[in-house]
Design an enzyme around this catalytic site. Structure first.
Site, PDB file in Angstrom:
ATOM      1  N   GLY A 115      32.556  44.965  33.138  1.00 54.09           N
ATOM      2  CA  GLY A 115      33.508  43.891  33.458  1.00 54.09           C
ATOM      3  C   GLY A 115      32.897  42.537  33.110  1.00 54.09           C
ATOM      4  O   GLY A 115      31.702  42.332  33.291  1.00 54.09           O
ATOM      5  N   ARG A 156      33.620  49.276  28.645  1.00 55.19           N
ATOM      6  CA  ARG A 156      32.819  50.135  29.523  1.00 55.19           C
ATOM      7  C   ARG A 156      32.303  51.360  28.760  1.00 55.19           C
ATOM      8  O   ARG A 156      31.829  52.320  29.348  1.00 55.19           O
ATOM      9  CB  ARG A 156      33.647  50.570  30.730  1.00 55.19           C
ATOM     10  CG  ARG A 156      34.065  49.408  31.631  1.00 55.19           C
ATOM     11  CD  ARG A 156      34.506  49.899  32.996  1.00 55.19           C
ATOM     12  NE  ARG A 156      35.163  48.861  33.774  1.00 55.19           N
ATOM     13  CZ  ARG A 156      34.542  47.926  34.485  1.00 55.19           C
ATOM     14  NH1 ARG A 156      33.226  47.898  34.515  1.00 55.19           N
ATOM     15  NH2 ARG A 156      35.221  47.025  35.170  1.00 55.19           N
ATOM     16  N   THR A 182      26.993  40.452  37.210  1.00 61.33           N
ATOM     17  CA  THR A 182      28.182  40.905  37.923  1.00 61.33           C
ATOM     18  C   THR A 182      28.538  39.876  38.995  1.00 61.33           C
ATOM     19  O   THR A 182      27.653  39.315  39.633  1.00 61.33           O
ATOM     20  CB  THR A 182      28.015  42.281  38.609  1.00 61.33           C
ATOM     21  OG1 THR A 182      29.114  42.484  39.508  1.00 61.33           O
ATOM     22  CG2 THR A 182      26.729  42.425  39.400  1.00 61.33           C
ATOM     23  N   ASP A 184      29.701  40.779  41.624  1.00 63.86           N
ATOM     24  CA  ASP A 184      29.530  41.502  42.893  1.00 63.86           C
ATOM     25  C   ASP A 184      28.171  41.245  43.555  1.00 63.86           C
ATOM     26  O   ASP A 184      28.008  41.505  44.747  1.00 63.86           O
ATOM     27  CB  ASP A 184      29.681  43.011  42.671  1.00 63.86           C
ATOM     28  CG  ASP A 184      31.017  43.383  42.054  1.00 63.86           C
ATOM     29  OD1 ASP A 184      31.952  42.571  42.143  1.00 63.86           O
ATOM     30  OD2 ASP A 184      31.118  44.483  41.481  1.00 63.86           O
ATOM     31  N   ARG A 223      50.789  31.725  60.682  1.00 63.93           N
ATOM     32  CA  ARG A 223      50.684  33.098  60.168  1.00 63.93           C
ATOM     33  C   ARG A 223      49.243  33.585  60.123  1.00 63.93           C
ATOM     34  O   ARG A 223      48.312  32.786  60.145  1.00 63.93           O
ATOM     35  CB  ARG A 223      51.183  33.135  58.718  1.00 63.93           C
ATOM     36  CG  ARG A 223      52.663  33.132  58.584  1.00 63.93           C
ATOM     37  CD  ARG A 223      53.036  33.028  57.123  1.00 63.93           C
ATOM     38  NE  ARG A 223      54.485  33.153  56.962  1.00 63.93           N
ATOM     39  CZ  ARG A 223      55.159  32.727  55.912  1.00 63.93           C
ATOM     40  NH1 ARG A 223      54.518  32.120  54.918  1.00 63.93           N
ATOM     41  NH2 ARG A 223      56.449  32.892  55.844  1.00 63.93           N
ATOM     42  N   ARG A 274      50.779  37.671  55.929  1.00 66.48           N
ATOM     43  CA  ARG A 274      50.966  37.679  54.471  1.00 66.48           C
ATOM     44  C   ARG A 274      49.661  38.097  53.784  1.00 66.48           C
ATOM     45  O   ARG A 274      48.592  38.053  54.388  1.00 66.48           O
ATOM     46  CB  ARG A 274      51.355  36.291  53.970  1.00 66.48           C
ATOM     47  CG  ARG A 274      52.704  35.826  54.429  1.00 66.48           C
ATOM     48  CD  ARG A 274      53.827  36.556  53.667  1.00 66.48           C
ATOM     49  NE  ARG A 274      55.117  35.979  53.944  1.00 66.48           N
ATOM     50  CZ  ARG A 274      55.919  36.350  54.934  1.00 66.48           C
ATOM     51  NH1 ARG A 274      55.551  37.298  55.764  1.00 66.48           N
ATOM     52  NH2 ARG A 274      57.104  35.770  55.109  1.00 66.48           N
TER      53      ARG A 274
HETATM   54  O1  F6P Z   1      32.263  44.784  39.071  1.00 66.71           O
HETATM   55  C1  F6P Z   1      33.030  43.654  38.899  1.00 66.71           C
HETATM   56  C2  F6P Z   1      34.438  43.900  39.333  1.00 66.71           C
HETATM   57  O2  F6P Z   1      35.136  42.691  39.165  1.00 66.71           O
HETATM   58  C3  F6P Z   1      34.620  44.469  40.734  1.00 66.71           C
HETATM   59  O3  F6P Z   1      34.459  43.496  41.729  1.00 66.71           O
HETATM   60  C4  F6P Z   1      35.998  45.075  40.642  1.00 66.71           C
HETATM   61  O4  F6P Z   1      36.182  46.147  41.535  1.00 66.71           O
HETATM   62  C5  F6P Z   1      36.026  45.582  39.229  1.00 66.71           C
HETATM   63  O5  F6P Z   1      35.074  44.853  38.489  1.00 66.71           O
HETATM   64  C6  F6P Z   1      37.377  45.468  38.565  1.00 66.71           C
HETATM   65  O6  F6P Z   1      37.301  46.056  37.320  1.00 66.71           O
HETATM   66  P1  F6P Z   1      38.447  45.983  36.207  1.00 66.71           P
HETATM   67  O7  F6P Z   1      38.365  44.637  35.572  1.00 66.71           O
HETATM   68  O8  F6P Z   1      38.099  47.071  35.268  1.00 66.71           O
HETATM   69  O9  F6P Z   1      39.740  46.157  36.913  1.00 66.71           O
END
Ligand code: F6P
Length: 345
Positions: free
Chosen positions: A11, A73, A126, A128, A163, A267
């Site tokens: 990603g 990927r 990443t 993440d 909300r 929401r």
């Molecule tokens: O690993 C990075 C990330 O953005 C994650 O946080 C998320 O789950 C995933 O990639 C989403 O992947 P894609 O762009 O393939 O939907």
């Protein structure tokens, strides 16, 4: 004279172009070498799709999101003859090795390729922030900024309507983005994959907070968060063609439970790929540049099989073998001591 291939894999995330630019500048200007950029990660290596990269080609890309090389990927191990094709490309283009800019899956492939005789250096990428042995991956800071800015905006609309707004952020199996963005945005509570949440507790806390007065609440939920098993429905996740669970959707189930159990209007906002798009923060530009410079140096020295890492504000090299195949989770001390006390108060 060093000659390396570079690819951005998995990603995308803000800062990829800053790494490419730094690698090219350092290799060309300091090491007197050359760089070849492969399109769409290993697809470009397997299908001989590449371009020569030089300083001129990399002008102006530092602040740009995405990647000038494209990404995918695809990994060589997905094909029976993948490793042999990589080796053939390497020999044909006279490459000393590859700089692989990727997350855990891509860095794991770089580790295996290195074991199979393909020289690789890894750069941890990443949003993440879940790569072991490094305190920070580039892209994470940008994602946290985007999320906390979104939470700021959601506060005012939630207040206007009394909300609850459930905000879903990315992060896969780790809650780093959720914890930092939740803290920075003053979320009412933050739910992370590391600690399964108790829906009854969540609803009680919200009910207490909203009892008898006008109030708004922001619940940040990491996409990988799960309820205590058996306490409420869970989303069903599809698996993509590379075997990854496609996360997303916990916020909708959670919001409908909250509204159903508390009667408070609720929401949902799923921030999604906006977290990965656009220009990197200054912090990520600097970090990505430092990683790129470090990768160019490791390649020029022939120090393969390593990943660049940030430790105590220094860029160091760690073995790819030790950095891959495990997830770096949220430090629960940070979660318990800093994030939890603010919940629903
Ligand atoms: O690993 C990075 C990330 O953005 C994650 O946080 C998320 O789950 C995933 O990639 C989403 O992947 P894609 O762009 O393939 O939907």
């Amino acid at each position: 004279m060093v000659r390396i291939g570079i690819l951005t894999s998995g990603g995308d995330c803000p800062g990829l172009n800053a790494v490419i630019r730094a690698v090219v500048r350092k290799v060309e200007r300091v090491h007197g070498g050359t760089v070849v950029g492969f399109r769409d990660a290993w697809r470009g290596v397997l299908e001989d799709d590449w371009e020569a990269l030089d300083v001129a080609r990399c002008r102006g890309i530092l602040p740009r999101g995405g990647t000038i090389l494209g990404t995918s990927r695809i990994q060589p191990y997905q094909f029976p003859d993948g490793v042999e094709v990589v080796k053939a490309t390497m020999a044909r283009l006279a490459l000393d090795g590859f700089v692989v800019v990727g997350g855990d899956g891509s860095l794991g492939a770089a580790r295996d390729l290195h074991d199979d005789g393909v020289n690789c250096v890894g750069v941890p990428k990443t949003i993440d922030n879940d790569i072991a042995l490094t305190e920070m991956t580039f892209g994470f800071d940008t994602a946290v900024h985007i999320c906390s800015a979104a939470i700021d905006r959601l506060h005012t609309t939630a207040e206007a309507h009394d909300r609850v707004i459930v905000v879903e952020v990315m992060g896969r199996d780790a809650g780093h983005i959720a914890v930092r963005a939740g803290l920075a945005g003053g979320a009412t509570m933050t739910l992370i994959p590391e600690v399964p949440f108790d829906i009854a507790e969540v609803c009680e806390a919200l009910q207490r907070r909203h009892a008898g007065m006008s109030y708004a609440s922001i619940v940040v939920v990491a996409e990988g968060a799960t309820p205590v098993p058996g306490t409420m429905p869970e989303p069903r996740y599809e698996v993509d063609r590379f075997g990854h669970r496609r996360l997303g959707g916990i916020s909708q189930v959670l919001a409908s439970e909250i509204e159903g159990r508390t009667g408070i209007e609720t929401r949902v906002t799923i921030l999604g790929h906006v977290q990965r798009g656009g220009t990197p923060t200054a912090f990520d530009r600097v970090l990505a540049t430092r990683y790129g410079v470090g990768a160019a140096d490791a390649a020029a020295e022939g120090d393969w099989g390593r990943m660049l890492a940030l430790q105590a504000d220094r860029i160091v090299r760690v073995p790819l073998h030790e950095a891959t195949g495990r997830t770096r989770f949220v430090d629960l001390e940070l979660y318990d001591e800093v994030a939890r006390p603010f919940f629903a108060s």
